[in-house]
Scaffold this motif. Structure first.
Motif, PDB file in Angstrom:
ATOM      1  N   THR A   1     -23.283   3.806  -0.795  1.00  0.00           N
ATOM      2  CA  THR A   1     -23.108   4.889   0.182  1.00  0.00           C
ATOM      3  C   THR A   1     -23.741   4.550   1.519  1.00  0.00           C
ATOM      4  O   THR A   1     -23.307   5.049   2.560  1.00  0.00           O
TER       5      THR A   1
ATOM      6  N   SER B   1     -29.551  18.578  -0.520  1.00  0.00           N
ATOM      7  CA  SER B   1     -28.127  18.827  -0.735  1.00  0.00           C
ATOM      8  C   SER B   1     -27.267  17.726  -0.119  1.00  0.00           C
ATOM      9  O   SER B   1     -26.228  17.355  -0.676  1.00  0.00           O
ATOM     10  N   LYS B   2     -27.701  17.170   1.027  1.00  0.00           N
ATOM     11  CA  LYS B   2     -26.960  16.040   1.601  1.00  0.00           C
ATOM     12  C   LYS B   2     -27.048  14.816   0.693  1.00  0.00           C
ATOM     13  O   LYS B   2     -26.071  14.078   0.541  1.00  0.00           O
TER      14      LYS B   2
ATOM     15  N   GLN C   1     -33.457  12.880  -3.153  1.00  0.00           N
ATOM     16  CA  GLN C   1     -33.509  14.247  -3.672  1.00  0.00           C
ATOM     17  C   GLN C   1     -34.894  14.586  -4.201  1.00  0.00           C
ATOM     18  O   GLN C   1     -35.398  15.693  -3.985  1.00  0.00           O
TER      19      GLN C   1
ATOM     20  N   ILE D   1     -31.909  21.113   2.797  1.00  0.00           N
ATOM     21  CA  ILE D   1     -30.719  20.529   3.429  1.00  0.00           C
ATOM     22  C   ILE D   1     -30.624  19.044   3.090  1.00  0.00           C
ATOM     23  O   ILE D   1     -29.555  18.525   2.747  1.00  0.00           O
ATOM     24  N   LYS D   2     -31.753  18.345   3.173  1.00  0.00           N
ATOM     25  CA  LYS D   2     -31.767  16.911   2.869  1.00  0.00           C
ATOM     26  C   LYS D   2     -31.455  16.664   1.397  1.00  0.00           C
ATOM     27  O   LYS D   2     -30.766  15.697   1.047  1.00  0.00           O
TER      28      LYS D   2
ATOM     29  N   VAL E   1     -24.772  22.092   1.097  1.00  0.00           N
ATOM     30  CA  VAL E   1     -25.416  21.800   2.379  1.00  0.00           C
ATOM     31  C   VAL E   1     -25.344  23.026   3.282  1.00  0.00           C
ATOM     32  O   VAL E   1     -26.342  23.420   3.905  1.00  0.00           O
ATOM     33  N   GLU E   2     -24.161  23.645   3.342  1.00  0.00           N
ATOM     34  CA  GLU E   2     -24.007  24.837   4.175  1.00  0.00           C
ATOM     35  C   GLU E   2     -24.901  25.970   3.689  1.00  0.00           C
ATOM     36  O   GLU E   2     -25.441  26.737   4.498  1.00  0.00           O
TER      37      GLU E   2
ATOM     38  N   GLU F   1     -28.321  25.243   4.924  1.00  0.00           N
ATOM     39  CA  GLU F   1     -28.359  25.459   6.368  1.00  0.00           C
ATOM     40  C   GLU F   1     -28.454  26.949   6.682  1.00  0.00           C
ATOM     41  O   GLU F   1     -29.123  27.355   7.642  1.00  0.00           O
TER      42      GLU F   1
ATOM     43  N   VAL G   1     -24.535  15.185  -1.944  1.00  0.00           N
ATOM     44  CA  VAL G   1     -23.205  14.715  -1.525  1.00  0.00           C
ATOM     45  C   VAL G   1     -23.113  13.201  -1.686  1.00  0.00           C
ATOM     46  O   VAL G   1     -22.117  12.667  -2.197  1.00  0.00           O
ATOM     47  N   SER G   2     -24.185  12.507  -1.277  1.00  0.00           N
ATOM     48  CA  SER G   2     -24.207  11.044  -1.421  1.00  0.00           C
ATOM     49  C   SER G   2     -24.161  10.636  -2.894  1.00  0.00           C
ATOM     50  O   SER G   2     -23.514   9.647  -3.247  1.00  0.00           O
TER      51      SER G   2
ATOM     52  N   ARG H   1     -20.701  19.738  -0.555  1.00  0.00           N
ATOM     53  CA  ARG H   1     -20.855  20.010   0.881  1.00  0.00           C
ATOM     54  C   ARG H   1     -21.160  21.487   1.127  1.00  0.00           C
ATOM     55  O   ARG H   1     -21.847  21.830   2.103  1.00  0.00           O
TER      56      ARG H   1
END
Length: 446
Positions: free
Chosen positions: A443, A129-130, A264, A126-127, A48-49, A52, A133-134, A45
């Protein structure tokens, strides 16, 4: 394969403090707690930050950049004017102080796509890195299912072995009674056979109890249950899946659409493509507008009004301007472009591999599900017949028309068929877990 997983997997968990309590969790609860407590997901996570933050930098690059500088220092005395002065600059006299402030504003006007491409790269980042997370979430879901079903398998095996042991003890007791009564149907060899098999059963029981303790501890730790708690799972029986299997074509399509690795790769390729364009924009100049203002004053200097003479310590001015910035580096930019293109092409090769490899994985897991279902049907039939065999063998022995070795053989086949049936059900559970993992449905549903 499950027990290998248990030995090599040592998940990080959070142990709640408190008195001993009873904690009973279902599969969904174990998954939820494992995901919430996972440091891997927490780390992802922050990725992601980070992206961002990169996007924020790119977004605000479109706006003016302002630099402000203010200084103060001792001031050499300067009397008179621009024509004559009694002070000598080679022998300055410090008799005051000066202050100076300077404001510079730069507003990019046209950068040949550099800013927009950095923004696009950051959005795709961002996508990516999200999706990371998934991916970690999906890994933990699969791992938790393996631990949960493995623990359930060991519980079922222990219960069944205890049942087999009880049958053997009763059979041995009957043989001993027949021997003591001098029955011609009883033989000491039969007694030895049954006791030998009982020893094997006890050995397997000890191994199952050890593996069950390991599986229980691994799942308990993964779910973050209190260390001293009496932990158990909600399911009491390992039952075959009753959920229909989606078609192979649907599975492959879902994998391409939902699986984090595909997301990814798709977004990573977009990001790398944007970075290549951003590097190529360095071949061209940047057009900008700007403004600059300076205010300076000294306690021991006269202000000059001759436009040909400028005193940095006691002067003020303001100006707006257009500018062109162009860096010519004789090959450095070209090298950066080559590097960015190489990273972009590497992802294209990974995508090509994924386009071929992931559908193969989906096809493979479909074969595993099919094989597991067939094995369940076959072993269930064998198990039912072995049970009938055992009941008949015991009844014949009780009536004096059967031999003890028939009981031993029946118990042996009953044990093998039931163990095989439980293993087939476990294999089907894991195959379904892999199907959800490989298609990204695990997920997507959460």
């Amino acid at each position: 394969s499950f027990f290998i997983l248990v030995f090599v997997f040592s998940p990080l968990g959070v142990f709640a403090e408190g008195k001993k309590e009873k904690v009973v969790l279902g599969l969904d609860e174990c998954i939820k707690r494992a995901v919430e407590l996972s440091p891997e997901i927490g780390e992802a996570r922050y990725d992601v930050e980070m992206y961002e933050g990169k996007k924020m930098q790119a977004d605000y690059s479109r706006y003016p950049q302002i630099d402000f500088l203010a200084i103060t220092a001792p001031s050499p005395r300067a009397r008179g004017d621009q024509v004559s002065s009694p002070d000598d600059q080679d022998h300055p006299v410090i008799s005051g102080i000066f202050g100076r402030s300077e404001l510079t504003l730069i507003q990019p006007i046209y950068t040949f796509g550099k800013i927009s491409n950095f923004r696009n790269a950051a959005e795709s980042g961002i996508k990516v890195s999200k999706a990371g997370v998934s991916k970690n979430t999906s890994d933990i879901i699969l791992r938790t299912k393996q631990l949960y079903y493995g623990f359930l398998l060991t519980k079922e095996l222990k219960s069944f072995i205890l049942e087999i042991r009880e049958e053997l003890v009763e059979a041995i007791d009957k043989v001993e009674k027949q021997l003591n009564a001098g029955s011609p149907w009883a033989d000491e060899i039969d007694e030895y056979k049954l006791k030998t098999f009982l020893g094997e059963v006890d050995k397997n029981l000890n191994e199952i109890e050890k593996n069950m303790a390991i599986a229980k501890d691994a799942l308990k730790t993964s779910a973050g249950a209190p260390k001293e708690a009496d932990f158990d799972i909600a399911d009491g029986s390992l039952l075959p899946e009753d959920e229909p299997v989606i078609t192979l074509e649907e599975g492959i399509n879902k994998a391409r659409l939902l699986r984090p690795e595909f997301i990814q790769l798709r977004e990573g390729i977009k990001a790398r493509e944007a970075l290549v364009k951003a590097e190529k924009s360095n071949y061209y100049p940047m057009l900008f507008a700007g403004a600059r203002a300076t205010l300076a004053g000294a306690t021991n200097r006269d202000r000059l009004h001759n436009p040909f003479v400028y005193d940095e310590l006691n002067q003020s001015y303001g100006v707006v301007f257009l500018g062109l910035k162009w860096a010519i580096d004789f090959g450095i930019t070209k090298g950066k472009v080559m590097e960015a293109e190489a990273e972009y092409k590497k992802l294209l090769e990974k995508k090509r591999f994924a386009d071929e490899g992931i559908p193969f994985q989906v096809r493979k897991v479909y074969s595993e599900i099919k094989e597991a279902k067939q094995s369940i049907a076959a072993t269930e039939s064998a198990h039912r017949n072995a049970k009938k065999w055992l009941v008949a063998a015991v009844a014949n022995f009780d009536m004096g028309v059967g031999e003890a070795k028939e009981i031993a053989e029946a118990v042996k086949m009953y044990a093998f068929s039931r163990a095989g049936n439980l293993q087939s059900i476990y294999n089907e559970k894991i195959a379904y877990a892999n199907l959800y993992y490989l298609t990204g449905m695990d997920t997507a549903e959460r």
